[in-house]
Design an enzyme around this catalytic site. Structure first.
Site, PDB file in Angstrom:
ATOM      1  CE  LYS A 186      28.441  65.253  79.256  1.00 48.80           C
ATOM      2  NZ  LYS A 186      29.332  64.779  78.156  1.00 48.80           N
TER       3      LYS A 186
HETATM    4  C1  PLP Z   1      30.694  64.712  78.254  1.00 47.09           C
HETATM    5  C2  PLP Z   1      31.430  63.824  77.319  1.00 47.09           C
HETATM    6  C3  PLP Z   1      32.732  63.369  77.580  1.00 47.09           C
HETATM    7  C4  PLP Z   1      33.520  63.825  78.785  1.00 47.09           C
HETATM    8  O1  PLP Z   1      33.007  63.338  79.986  1.00 47.09           O
HETATM    9  P1  PLP Z   1      33.422  63.986  81.389  1.00 47.09           P
HETATM   10  O2  PLP Z   1      32.546  63.357  82.386  1.00 47.09           O
HETATM   11  O3  PLP Z   1      33.154  65.475  81.240  1.00 47.09           O
HETATM   12  O4  PLP Z   1      34.870  63.726  81.594  1.00 47.09           O
HETATM   13  C5  PLP Z   1      33.322  62.483  76.699  1.00 47.09           C
HETATM   14  N1  PLP Z   1      32.684  62.085  75.578  1.00 47.09           N
HETATM   15  C6  PLP Z   1      31.434  62.512  75.282  1.00 47.09           C
HETATM   16  C7  PLP Z   1      30.804  62.053  74.009  1.00 47.09           C
HETATM   17  C8  PLP Z   1      30.758  63.391  76.128  1.00 47.09           C
HETATM   18  O5  PLP Z   1      29.522  63.799  75.826  1.00 47.09           O
END
Ligand code: PLP
Length: 477
Positions: A120
């Site tokens: 993120k």
């Molecule tokens: C947010 C997240 C996901 C999922 O990603 P999306 O964009 O919501 O599909 C997968 N793995 C981790 C570690 C995350 O923080």
């Protein structure tokens, strides 16, 4: 470049106009009116670009209302080796998203070397700088209110810390995150970051945020904003690393590549879809879910059946524990031939707690044209994959990445490079790594003692009035 709503009933807006907002006024999500397209010659030219140059080249097509010099400066400021150097000591951090070869044709794309050790940060760090830029231009400030069960909240806080025109109020369940995740958030001492630990579960935190945000008078008075996963700029920022990875695993124009993506809210893999629509020769986009398999079910059967939050399982890949996938509407809009009325009809059913089935109209058959396939993974699969990656590749991977690797390998075709996106570092999910390997994962340098740092957090009952009072007191006017 103008943006329109997936439900077809909102005025078109530019990138900066939709940057700070969430949903379009008709309840839909914003998408480019037409996808910019990179020709083979342009792709050849982009092949040798570094991350910052690629970011600028891609974003200048999507955010053409930002002055090129300003956008260039924002990309240069965001994607620094310094910001993205928290991963394994042997990675080449100058790449920003280094590629790790597991074996011939199988790679991990390291997206989790940013300040909070999850992918993120790739988008949120850019968002922090874009928010600051846009708010400065408008002479405004904003109070971001959110709820988190882990990765999103910390990524938002680390992206917004110290920004003079942004405050962050982040609600988290008192006992709902790993010790490491708690320590990451609560140890921030910046005056513009407010951690609120709620005596309750994540859903209660989210309901409190919704209640406050639905009070339009309060929202306007205190300039309440959000940074959730439907934010278009976040999706746009995630498009960049698909290009970076593609060039890193290919040598010639047009070579196909598969990507496996651990998925929850469909933001990450939606960016892959958009990269493909922009001309990147992606063969398959492999959607990997955990036991919360609403997306896998759709890609296998054509039926989208969102779950109730009480049916959402708590798993050892918790950042993928979702009941409905908020960005999924963006893909469905393209799948149904960009028919906003059709999307509005489908989501009337979703919002009424029902499912929809795309087989009848022959629409599900079109999914294959977009390259999507899927699979799911269980706790036992996760443990087995973490062990396999350690024994076979001497690499410790986190639980979410394990879901992606497991499903990715099931879809592997020899001769087509398979890139598995690493969405978090194992240090964030120590307990499951101990369960799989019998020992703790390594911590990035400087974070060994994070649990012992002083904390800045307020504890609160799960009461909307308490949040409102807290925000009003600290929001400034
Ligand atoms: C947010 C997240 C996901 C999922 O990603 P999306 O964009 O919501 O599909 C997968 N793995 C981790 C570690 C995350 O923080």
């Amino acid at each position: 470049m103008n943006y329109l709503s997936t439900r077809g009933q909102a005025p078109k807006q530019s990138f900066l106009q939709i940057l700070l907002g969430g949903l379009a006024p008709d309840g839909g999500l914003y998408l480019p009116e037409t996808y910019p397209h990179f020709s083979a010659a342009e792709l050849a030219f982009m092949r040798d670009m570094d991350y910052r140059q690629l970011a600028f080249t891609i974003l200048s097509r999507l955010a053409d209302d930002i002055e090129p010099d300003d956008l260039k400066a924002l990309c240069d400021k965001t994607y620094t080796t310094d910001a993205y150097s928290h991963g394994r000591p042997d990675s080449d951090f100058s790449q920003i998203t280094p590629l790790r070869k597991l074996e011939d044709g199988v790679f991990i794309l390291e997206l989790s070397n940013g300040p909070t050790l999850a992918f993120k940060d790739m988008a949120m760090q850019l968002l922090g700088n874009l928010f600051e830029y846009a708010l400065d231009q408008a002479g405004q400030d904003i109070n971001i209110l959110g709820a988190t069960s882990g990765d999103t909240g910390s990524a938002a806080e680390y992206a917004m810390r110290g920004k003079h025109n942004v405050r962050v109020f982040m609600l988290s369940p008192e006992h709902g995150m790993t010790r490491f995740q708690q320590a990451q958030m609560y140890s921030l001492q910046d005056a513009n970051i407010f951690n609120i630990a709620v005596r309750g579960v994540f859903d209660e935190c989210q309901d409190m945020v919704k209640a406050v945000s639905n009070d339009l008078e309060f929202k306007a008075k205190y300039r309440i904003g959000a940074v959730n996963s439907i934010n278009w700029a976040r999706v746009a920022a995630q498009v960049i690393y698909y290009f970076k990875a593609y060039f890193a695993v290919t040598t010639e124009a047009g070579q196909p590549v598969d990507f496996s993506v651990p998925s929850g809210n469909f933001g990450n893999v939606c960016a892959g879809h958009i990269a493909r629509m922009m001309g990147l020769p992606i063969r398959e986009l492999i959607v990997a879910t955990n036991e919360n398999d609403v997306l896998d079910e759709f890609f296998r059967t054509g039926v989208y059946r969102p779950r109730k939050s009480a049916e959402t399982l708590h798993t050892s890949s918790p950042s993928m524990d979702i009941s409905k996938a908020s960005n999924f509407e963006r893909f469905i809009y393209d799948l149904v031939g960009r028919d906003g009325a059709k999307v509005a009809e489908l989501w009337r059913a979703v919002e009424a707690g029902e499912s929809f089935d795309l087989n009848a109209a022959g629409l599900f058959a079109k999914v294959a044209d977009f390259g999507f396939v899927s699979g799911s993974s269980s706790h036992a699969d996760r443990l087995a994959t973490i062990r396999m990656a350690w024994e076979k590749y001497a690499t410790v991977i986190d639980t979410h990445t394990a879901d992606g690797l497991k499903v990715g390998l099931e879809h592997r075709e020899i001769g087509v490079p398979l890139v598995c996106l690493e969405t978090a570092l194992p240090a964030k999910f120590e307990d499951t790594i101990v369960e799989a390997l019998g020992r703790k994962p390594e911590r990035p340098a400087g974070l060994e003692n994070i649990e012992n740092l002083p904390r800045r957090v307020d504890l609160m009952d799960a009461e909307v009035a308490a949040v409102r009072a807290f925000v009003a007191h600290h929001a400034g006017d």
